[in-house]
Design a protein around this motif. Structure first.
Motif, PDB file in Angstrom:
ATOM      1  N   ALA A  27      -7.137   3.321   3.008  1.00 51.54           N
ATOM      2  CA  ALA A  27      -7.034   2.139   2.143  1.00 51.54           C
ATOM      3  C   ALA A  27      -5.998   1.157   2.672  1.00 51.54           C
ATOM      4  CB  ALA A  27      -6.671   2.572   0.713  1.00 51.54           C
ATOM      5  N   MET A  28      -4.917   1.664   3.224  1.00 50.43           N
ATOM      6  CA  MET A  28      -3.887   0.783   3.767  1.00 50.43           C
ATOM      7  C   MET A  28      -4.417   0.051   5.007  1.00 50.43           C
ATOM      8  SD  MET A  28      -0.602   3.316   3.314  1.00 50.43           S
ATOM      9  CE  MET A  28       0.569   2.157   3.975  1.00 50.43           C
ATOM     10  N   ALA A  52       2.268   1.809  -3.473  1.00 52.10           N
ATOM     11  CA  ALA A  52       1.234   2.309  -4.389  1.00 52.10           C
ATOM     12  C   ALA A  52       0.729   3.679  -3.965  1.00 52.10           C
ATOM     13  CB  ALA A  52       0.084   1.321  -4.467  1.00 52.10           C
ATOM     14  N   GLU A  53       1.264   4.201  -2.869  1.00 50.81           N
ATOM     15  CA  GLU A  53       0.858   5.511  -2.345  1.00 50.81           C
ATOM     16  C   GLU A  53      -0.646   5.559  -2.060  1.00 50.81           C
ATOM     17  OE1 GLU A  53       2.204   8.532  -5.018  1.00 50.81           O
ATOM     18  OE2 GLU A  53       4.330   8.189  -4.561  1.00 50.81           O
ATOM     19  N   HIS A  54      -1.123   4.473  -1.476  1.00 48.93           N
ATOM     20  CA  HIS A  54      -2.522   4.451  -1.064  1.00 48.93           C
ATOM     21  C   HIS A  54      -2.715   5.363   0.160  1.00 48.93           C
ATOM     22  CE1 HIS A  54      -3.237   0.255  -3.053  1.00 48.93           C
ATOM     23  NE2 HIS A  54      -3.206   1.244  -3.929  1.00 48.93           N
ATOM     24  N   GLY A 102       0.812  -1.215   0.000  1.00 52.72           N
ATOM     25  CA  GLY A 102       0.000   0.000   0.000  1.00 52.72           C
ATOM     26  C   GLY A 102       0.840   1.256   0.000  1.00 52.72           C
ATOM     27  N   ARG A 103       1.961   1.226   0.692  1.00 51.06           N
ATOM     28  CA  ARG A 103       2.827   2.408   0.711  1.00 51.06           C
ATOM     29  C   ARG A 103       3.484   2.595  -0.655  1.00 51.06           C
ATOM     30  NH1 ARG A 103       8.023   2.761   4.602  1.00 51.06           N
ATOM     31  NH2 ARG A 103       8.629   1.113   3.108  1.00 51.06           N
TER      32      ARG A 103
END
Length: 262
Positions: free
Chosen positions: A193-194, A187-189, A184-185
């Protein structure tokens, strides 16, 4: 001659009455007022300055062969009635608890934190032991968690750079959750969302019978220690040992003691 004898007899009686009054000791003679007619209401008697001090005998000797009257006035007593042996029982205040159940809790639980009865009992005992040693109360920052709260807590650990793999015994479960965070990090969520991604992993683990944390099994609680001095930390761990049945782990990000209840 007869008149002379009557006068002498009257004088003798008067002298006898005077002697009787003086023999009473420290009394003062004064002429009593003439008797009032029968049935006449009389005002309540009040002590004069002299009567209030020593009391006095008053006698009345009218002229002529009338009967003699002797009156006595006594000082009022300064004594008061003794109080009752036992004061009347006072009604308990509304909502008051019995004395044996009135032990004050020595810890504070942050809003939203839930503690099951078994964990709460251990916390109360540890907090009492800590208060006896330091005079301070404990702050409970986390209790029973569902998967969503566990995901939020672990997200904070990752975000602060904590050694998550070193904190949890089940390294395989910890790596699965860490992988979801790193994906998630990368993908820069956003944080929401993470956290949702971590929650899905945690729920899948629970379905397999794997619990990454005792918080998920109603067997753990976190205690704030960022404001504890070294001496107070020692006092806290002494209280944990005194109570027994609790494993304490100090975590630094954020600073707290993780207590796992057997």
């Amino acid at each position: 001659m007869l008149c002379s004898r009557s006068s002498a007899l009257q004088g003798a009686r008067r002298a006898a009455l005077i002697a009787l009054a003086l023999a009473a000791g420290g009394c003062v003679s004064r002429a009593a007022p003439a008797p009032e007619p029968v049935g006449t209401p009389r005002p309540p008697a009040t002590a004069t300055a002299l009567g209030a001090r020593v009391g006095w005998f008053g006698f009345w000797v009218p002229d002529g062969p009338a009967a003699r009257a002797l009156s006595l006035q006594v000082q009022e007593s300064d004594e008061v009635e003794p109080p009752d042996a036992e004061p009347p029982a006072r009604a308990p205040a509304p909502g008051a608890r019995p004395a044996e159940a009135d032990e004050e809790l020595r810890y504070v639980v942050l809003p939203g934190v839930e503690l099951p009865p078994a964990v709460e009992q251990k916390v109360a005992e540890i907090a009492s032991a800590y208060f006896r040693r330091t005079g301070k109360e404990l702050v409970v920052t986390s209790g029973t968690r569902d998967p969503a709260r566990q995901a939020e807590a672990m997200h904070e650990l990752f975000r602060h750079g904590a050694d998550v793999l070193g904190l949890y015994k089940d390294k395989t479960a910890a790596r699965e959750i860490k992988s979801a965070y790193e994906e998630g990090r990368s993908a820069e969520h956003p944080p929401e969302a993470m956290i949702a991604a971590l929650e899905r992993v945690i729920r899948a683990q629970i379905d397999r019978g794997v619990f990454i944390s005792a918080h998920l099994r109603e067997g753990a609680v976190d205690i704030r220690n960022r404001d504890m001095t070294p001496a107070e930390k020692r006092a806290f761990l002494e209280g944990v040992d005194e109570v027994g049945g609790v494993f304490a782990l100090e975590e630094s990000r954020p600073p707290h003691y993780h207590l796992q209840i057997d």
